[in-house]
Design an enzyme around this catalytic site. Structure first.
Site, mmCIF file in Angstrom:
data_model
loop_
_atom_site.group_PDB
_atom_site.id
_atom_site.type_symbol
_atom_site.label_atom_id
_atom_site.label_comp_id
_atom_site.label_asym_id
_atom_site.label_seq_id
_atom_site.Cartn_x
_atom_site.Cartn_y
_atom_site.Cartn_z
ATOM 1 N N PRO A 10 -53.796 10.403 -6.506
ATOM 2 C CA PRO A 10 -55.392 10.427 -6.440
ATOM 3 C C PRO A 10 -55.893 11.401 -7.528
ATOM 4 O O PRO A 10 -55.572 12.565 -7.543
ATOM 5 C CB PRO A 10 -55.490 10.565 -4.962
ATOM 6 C CG PRO A 10 -54.442 10.994 -4.476
ATOM 7 C CD PRO A 10 -53.069 10.636 -5.410
ATOM 8 N N ASN A 11 -57.138 10.918 -8.144
ATOM 9 C CA ASN A 11 -58.024 11.609 -8.858
ATOM 10 C C ASN A 11 -57.445 12.328 -10.309
ATOM 11 O O ASN A 11 -58.041 12.948 -11.164
ATOM 12 C CB ASN A 11 -58.398 13.111 -8.202
ATOM 13 C CG ASN A 11 -59.102 12.794 -6.759
ATOM 14 O OD1 ASN A 11 -60.023 11.960 -7.027
ATOM 15 N ND2 ASN A 11 -58.735 13.267 -5.886
ATOM 16 N N ARG A 18 -61.793 16.769 -14.914
ATOM 17 C CA ARG A 18 -62.005 17.407 -13.731
ATOM 18 C C ARG A 18 -61.308 18.904 -13.609
ATOM 19 O O ARG A 18 -60.213 19.234 -14.080
ATOM 20 C CB ARG A 18 -60.679 16.388 -12.874
ATOM 21 C CG ARG A 18 -60.333 17.095 -11.612
ATOM 22 C CD ARG A 18 -59.088 16.320 -10.984
ATOM 23 N NE ARG A 18 -58.939 16.682 -9.697
ATOM 24 C CZ ARG A 18 -57.554 16.494 -9.114
ATOM 25 N NH1 ARG A 18 -56.576 15.945 -9.732
ATOM 26 N NH2 ARG A 18 -57.441 17.153 -7.731
ATOM 27 N N TYR A 23 -56.644 22.019 -14.549
ATOM 28 C CA TYR A 23 -55.701 21.063 -14.802
ATOM 29 C C TYR A 23 -55.872 20.568 -16.275
ATOM 30 O O TYR A 23 -55.015 19.938 -16.911
ATOM 31 C CB TYR A 23 -56.185 19.660 -14.144
ATOM 32 C CG TYR A 23 -56.052 19.779 -12.551
ATOM 33 C CD1 TYR A 23 -54.749 19.937 -12.147
ATOM 34 C CD2 TYR A 23 -57.093 19.637 -11.907
ATOM 35 C CE1 TYR A 23 -54.582 20.168 -10.605
ATOM 36 C CE2 TYR A 23 -57.033 19.743 -10.699
ATOM 37 C CZ TYR A 23 -55.917 19.849 -9.962
ATOM 38 O OH TYR A 23 -55.908 20.143 -8.561
ATOM 39 N N ASN A 75 -46.226 12.403 -9.880
ATOM 40 C CA ASN A 75 -47.255 13.262 -9.548
ATOM 41 C C ASN A 75 -48.076 12.821 -8.240
ATOM 42 O O ASN A 75 -48.882 12.070 -8.586
ATOM 43 C CB ASN A 75 -48.291 13.874 -10.486
ATOM 44 C CG ASN A 75 -49.254 14.884 -10.281
ATOM 45 O OD1 ASN A 75 -49.379 15.331 -8.918
ATOM 46 N ND2 ASN A 75 -49.811 15.670 -11.010
ATOM 47 N N ALA A 78 -52.866 15.115 -4.413
ATOM 48 C CA ALA A 78 -53.372 15.510 -2.962
ATOM 49 C C ALA A 78 -52.298 14.761 -1.977
ATOM 50 O O ALA A 78 -52.271 15.534 -0.879
ATOM 51 C CB ALA A 78 -54.613 15.221 -2.745
ATOM 52 N N GLU A 99 -40.657 15.254 -8.911
ATOM 53 C CA GLU A 99 -41.917 15.335 -8.667
ATOM 54 C C GLU A 99 -42.635 16.566 -9.409
ATOM 55 O O GLU A 99 -41.886 17.402 -10.129
ATOM 56 C CB GLU A 99 -41.920 16.240 -7.167
ATOM 57 C CG GLU A 99 -43.329 16.500 -6.699
ATOM 58 C CD GLU A 99 -43.134 17.527 -5.491
ATOM 59 O OE1 GLU A 99 -42.035 17.989 -5.025
ATOM 60 O OE2 GLU A 99 -44.137 17.955 -4.821
ATOM 61 N N HIS A 101 -46.286 18.602 -11.078
ATOM 62 C CA HIS A 101 -47.921 19.035 -10.918
ATOM 63 C C HIS A 101 -48.105 19.803 -12.169
ATOM 64 O O HIS A 101 -47.542 20.551 -12.636
ATOM 65 C CB HIS A 101 -47.936 19.909 -9.733
ATOM 66 C CG HIS A 101 -47.518 19.333 -8.263
ATOM 67 N ND1 HIS A 101 -48.208 18.328 -7.769
ATOM 68 C CD2 HIS A 101 -46.040 19.485 -7.647
ATOM 69 C CE1 HIS A 101 -47.377 17.982 -7.005
ATOM 70 N NE2 HIS A 101 -46.167 18.627 -6.655
ATOM 71 N N ARG A 108 -51.957 28.812 -5.608
ATOM 72 C CA ARG A 108 -53.464 28.104 -5.301
ATOM 73 C C ARG A 108 -53.561 28.451 -3.779
ATOM 74 O O ARG A 108 -53.119 29.265 -3.202
ATOM 75 C CB ARG A 108 -53.377 26.806 -5.656
ATOM 76 C CG ARG A 108 -53.148 26.762 -7.427
ATOM 77 C CD ARG A 108 -53.477 25.264 -8.036
ATOM 78 N NE ARG A 108 -54.921 24.731 -7.595
ATOM 79 C CZ ARG A 108 -55.083 23.572 -7.596
ATOM 80 N NH1 ARG A 108 -54.117 22.643 -8.021
ATOM 81 N NH2 ARG A 108 -56.265 23.207 -7.384
HETATM 82 C C1 DQA Z 1 -51.747 18.369 -8.393
HETATM 83 C C2 DQA Z 1 -51.896 19.675 -7.336
HETATM 84 C C3 DQA Z 1 -52.381 19.309 -6.139
HETATM 85 O O1 DQA Z 1 -52.365 20.185 -4.990
HETATM 86 C C4 DQA Z 1 -53.742 18.427 -6.271
HETATM 87 O O2 DQA Z 1 -54.359 17.820 -4.826
HETATM 88 C C5 DQA Z 1 -53.941 17.662 -7.429
HETATM 89 C C6 DQA Z 1 -53.116 17.803 -8.640
HETATM 90 C C7 DQA Z 1 -51.206 19.038 -9.757
HETATM 91 O O3 DQA Z 1 -50.849 18.177 -10.626
HETATM 92 O O4 DQA Z 1 -51.370 20.178 -10.088
HETATM 93 O O5 DQA Z 1 -54.602 16.524 -7.580
HETATM 94 O O6 DQA Z 1 -50.606 17.752 -8.107
#
Ligand code: DQA
Length: 147
Positions: A10-11, A18, A23, A75, A78, A99, A101, A108
């Site tokens: 998501p997002n 964003r 990011y 990835n 959230a 996985e 990120h 964080r």
């Molecule tokens: C994320 C880290 C997560 O905590 C966050 O909710 C994201 C992006 C990252 O790629 O750094 O949406 O997965």
């Protein structure tokens, strides 16, 4: 030919706009282009999906084996911190799952310090921005070749 599924949670469709300080400024399309080029060089077939919906991500993981994928680069965004369903799907899928990120979740907010996914992933790469994805893809390709 090796077949790998990339899942963006998501997002991540909002990358570029964003929170660029966290990011980066690359868009998801730019990251995907880099992954596709890397896959082409390594003669790997890549399918890339993004979803804001937990159930859809669970379905993608659940069908991956039947769809002849050998590995998943994910990835979970959230859902990393909240989704028992995504974790269980990964534990059940029988594939190599890495996985990734963009950010270092441990540098964080405290609520990001727990990943439900890491214990069921082969490994986790984080904190290198878009490079986390290319490192993760290389790792999966090596692991599939070593099998
Ligand atoms: C994320 C880290 C997560 O905590 C966050 O909710 C994201 C992006 C990252 O790629 O750094 O949406 O997965």
């Amino acid at each position: 030919m090796k077949k790998i599924l990339v899942i963006h949670g998501p997002n991540l469709d909002l990358l570029g706009k964003r929170e660029p300080g966290i990011y980066g400024r690359l868009t998801l399309a730019e990251i995907n282009r880099t992954l596709k080029a890397q896959a082409k060089r390594d003669k790997v077939s890549l399918a890339i999906r993004q979803s804001n919906h937990e159930g859809l991500i669970v379905d993608l993981i659940g069908r991956a084996r039947k769809n002849k994928f050998q590995g998943i680069l994910i990835n979970p965004a959230a859902y990393t911190h909240t989704s028992v369903a995504v974790r269980d799907a990964i534990a059940a899928c029988g594939l190599i799952v890495v996985e990734v990120h963009l950010s270092n979740i441990y540098s964080r907010e405290e609520f990001r310090h727990k990943s439900l996914i890491s214990p069921v992933a082969k490994g986790t790469i984080m904190g290198f921005g878009a490079k986390s994805y290319t490192l993760g893809l290389s790792a999966i390709i090596d692991l599939i070749e070593a099998k």
